[in-house]
Design a protein around this motif. Structure first.
Motif, PDB file in Angstrom:
ATOM      1  N   ASP A  31      39.275  41.506  40.486  1.00 39.40           N
ATOM      2  CA  ASP A  31      39.209  42.956  40.657  1.00 39.40           C
ATOM      3  C   ASP A  31      40.107  43.500  41.775  1.00 39.40           C
ATOM      4  O   ASP A  31      40.645  44.594  41.644  1.00 39.40           O
ATOM      5  N   VAL A  32      40.251  42.758  42.848  1.00 38.86           N
ATOM      6  CA  VAL A  32      41.084  43.227  43.959  1.00 38.86           C
ATOM      7  C   VAL A  32      42.532  42.766  43.761  1.00 38.86           C
ATOM      8  O   VAL A  32      43.455  43.571  43.817  1.00 38.86           O
ATOM      9  N   ALA A  33      42.711  41.470  43.489  1.00 36.17           N
ATOM     10  CA  ALA A  33      44.067  40.937  43.314  1.00 36.17           C
ATOM     11  C   ALA A  33      44.616  41.211  41.913  1.00 36.17           C
ATOM     12  O   ALA A  33      45.822  41.143  41.703  1.00 36.17           O
ATOM     13  N   GLY A  34      43.736  41.487  40.961  1.00 35.22           N
ATOM     14  CA  GLY A  34      44.179  41.778  39.597  1.00 35.22           C
ATOM     15  C   GLY A  34      44.644  40.557  38.825  1.00 35.22           C
ATOM     16  O   GLY A  34      45.379  40.669  37.845  1.00 35.22           O
ATOM     17  N   LEU A  35      44.202  39.381  39.242  1.00 35.69           N
ATOM     18  CA  LEU A  35      44.590  38.135  38.590  1.00 35.69           C
ATOM     19  C   LEU A  35      43.445  37.705  37.668  1.00 35.69           C
ATOM     20  O   LEU A  35      42.449  37.147  38.111  1.00 35.69           O
ATOM     21  N   THR A  36      43.606  37.959  36.395  1.00 36.73           N
ATOM     22  CA  THR A  36      42.501  37.770  35.452  1.00 36.73           C
ATOM     23  C   THR A  36      42.507  36.419  34.741  1.00 36.73           C
ATOM     24  O   THR A  36      41.685  36.189  33.849  1.00 36.73           O
ATOM     25  N   GLY A  37      43.387  35.521  35.137  1.00 33.49           N
ATOM     26  CA  GLY A  37      43.385  34.182  34.554  1.00 33.49           C
ATOM     27  C   GLY A  37      42.169  33.378  34.961  1.00 33.49           C
ATOM     28  O   GLY A  37      41.742  32.474  34.245  1.00 33.49           O
ATOM     29  N   THR A  38      41.605  33.665  36.121  1.00 33.38           N
ATOM     30  CA  THR A  38      40.376  33.030  36.571  1.00 33.38           C
ATOM     31  C   THR A  38      39.231  33.713  35.842  1.00 33.38           C
ATOM     32  O   THR A  38      39.022  34.904  36.002  1.00 33.38           O
ATOM     33  N   HIS A  39      38.530  32.950  35.027  1.00 36.51           N
ATOM     34  CA  HIS A  39      37.496  33.538  34.174  1.00 36.51           C
ATOM     35  C   HIS A  39      36.112  33.511  34.803  1.00 36.51           C
ATOM     36  O   HIS A  39      35.792  32.610  35.568  1.00 36.51           O
ATOM     37  N   VAL A  40      35.306  34.498  34.463  1.00 34.02           N
ATOM     38  CA  VAL A  40      33.894  34.523  34.817  1.00 34.02           C
ATOM     39  C   VAL A  40      33.169  33.992  33.590  1.00 34.02           C
ATOM     40  O   VAL A  40      33.205  34.607  32.529  1.00 34.02           O
ATOM     41  N   GLY A  41      32.546  32.843  33.741  1.00 25.89           N
ATOM     42  CA  GLY A  41      31.875  32.247  32.595  1.00 25.89           C
ATOM     43  C   GLY A  41      30.372  32.380  32.671  1.00 25.89           C
ATOM     44  O   GLY A  41      29.753  33.092  31.892  1.00 25.89           O
ATOM     45  N   CYS A  42      29.782  31.731  33.645  1.00 26.94           N
ATOM     46  CA  CYS A  42      28.324  31.626  33.677  1.00 26.94           C
ATOM     47  C   CYS A  42      27.691  32.236  34.929  1.00 26.94           C
ATOM     48  O   CYS A  42      26.501  32.486  34.946  1.00 26.94           O
ATOM     49  N   ASP A  43      28.455  32.430  35.990  1.00 23.39           N
ATOM     50  CA  ASP A  43      27.936  32.894  37.287  1.00 23.39           C
ATOM     51  C   ASP A  43      26.893  31.966  37.884  1.00 23.39           C
ATOM     52  O   ASP A  43      26.145  32.355  38.773  1.00 23.39           O
ATOM     53  N   THR A  44      26.817  30.742  37.408  1.00 16.32           N
ATOM     54  CA  THR A  44      25.847  29.779  37.941  1.00 16.32           C
ATOM     55  C   THR A  44      26.502  28.470  38.360  1.00 16.32           C
ATOM     56  O   THR A  44      25.809  27.524  38.698  1.00 16.32           O
TER      57      THR A  44
END
Length: 171
Positions: A31-44
């Motif tokens: 969100d800040v750097a705008g680099l969306t290659g790092t995915h949010v998968g499970c948050d766990t």
């Protein structure tokens, strides 16, 4: 809650922002750097899709607060390619079909990159152990392991090429 100033270097570029102390590093990256290659998968921390390299260590960015990364260096999947050329790990994943849907790929790439930074010639067991924190529901891991082995060979060949001198040896 008072926001905190953070300065994080990602892929060689410095990003500064005021953030909530509870902001996760994965959200700072996206969100800040705008680099969306790092995915949010499970948050766990179970899936590994958010894996990045933080000061030389593979970490799941959903388990690190952005304030914990203040004044530190991060490499994301966007930072692997150089001058328009894919990193050998990226090339090997393509060549050996180590990806399908692509959701886990960035985490797999970053974990593989990290592994090959510390171990240039890992065994299959070492590769599987390193990747054990990354879930893939499409590939069955066989081609991913083949890709890491291929990347290791390519990196070794590249390093050996750099050792060869261009000058002829005089007798």
């Amino acid at each position: 809650m008072a926001k905190k100033d953070v300065k994080i270097t990602i892929n060689g570029k410095e990003y500064s922002s005021k953030v909530e102390p509870r902001m996760l590093l994965v959200h700072f990256i996206r969100d800040v750097a705008g680099l969306t290659g790092t995915h949010v998968g499970c948050d766990t921390s179970n899936c590994g899709a958010c894996t990045v390299v933080l000061d030389g260590k593979a970490v799941k960015s959903c388990t690190v607060l952005a304030v914990q990364a203040d004044n530190r260096r991060i490499t994301t999947v966007e930072g692997l390619a150089r001058n328009g050329k894919l990193h050998p790990v990226q090339e090997a994943f393509v060549d050996k079909h180590g990806l399908q849907c692509g959701y886990c790929t960035s985490g797999m790439l970053m974990t593989s990159f990290w592994l090959l930074q510390k171990n240039r010639n890992p065994t299959e067991k070492e590769i599987r152990e390193a990747l054990s924190g990354n879930l893939c529901r499409c590939t069955g891991y066989e081609n991913i392991v083949k890709a890491v082995k291929e990347a290791a060979r390519a990196i070794s060949a590249e390093q050996n090429k750099d050792l060869v001198k261009e000058e002829p040896i005089e007798a």
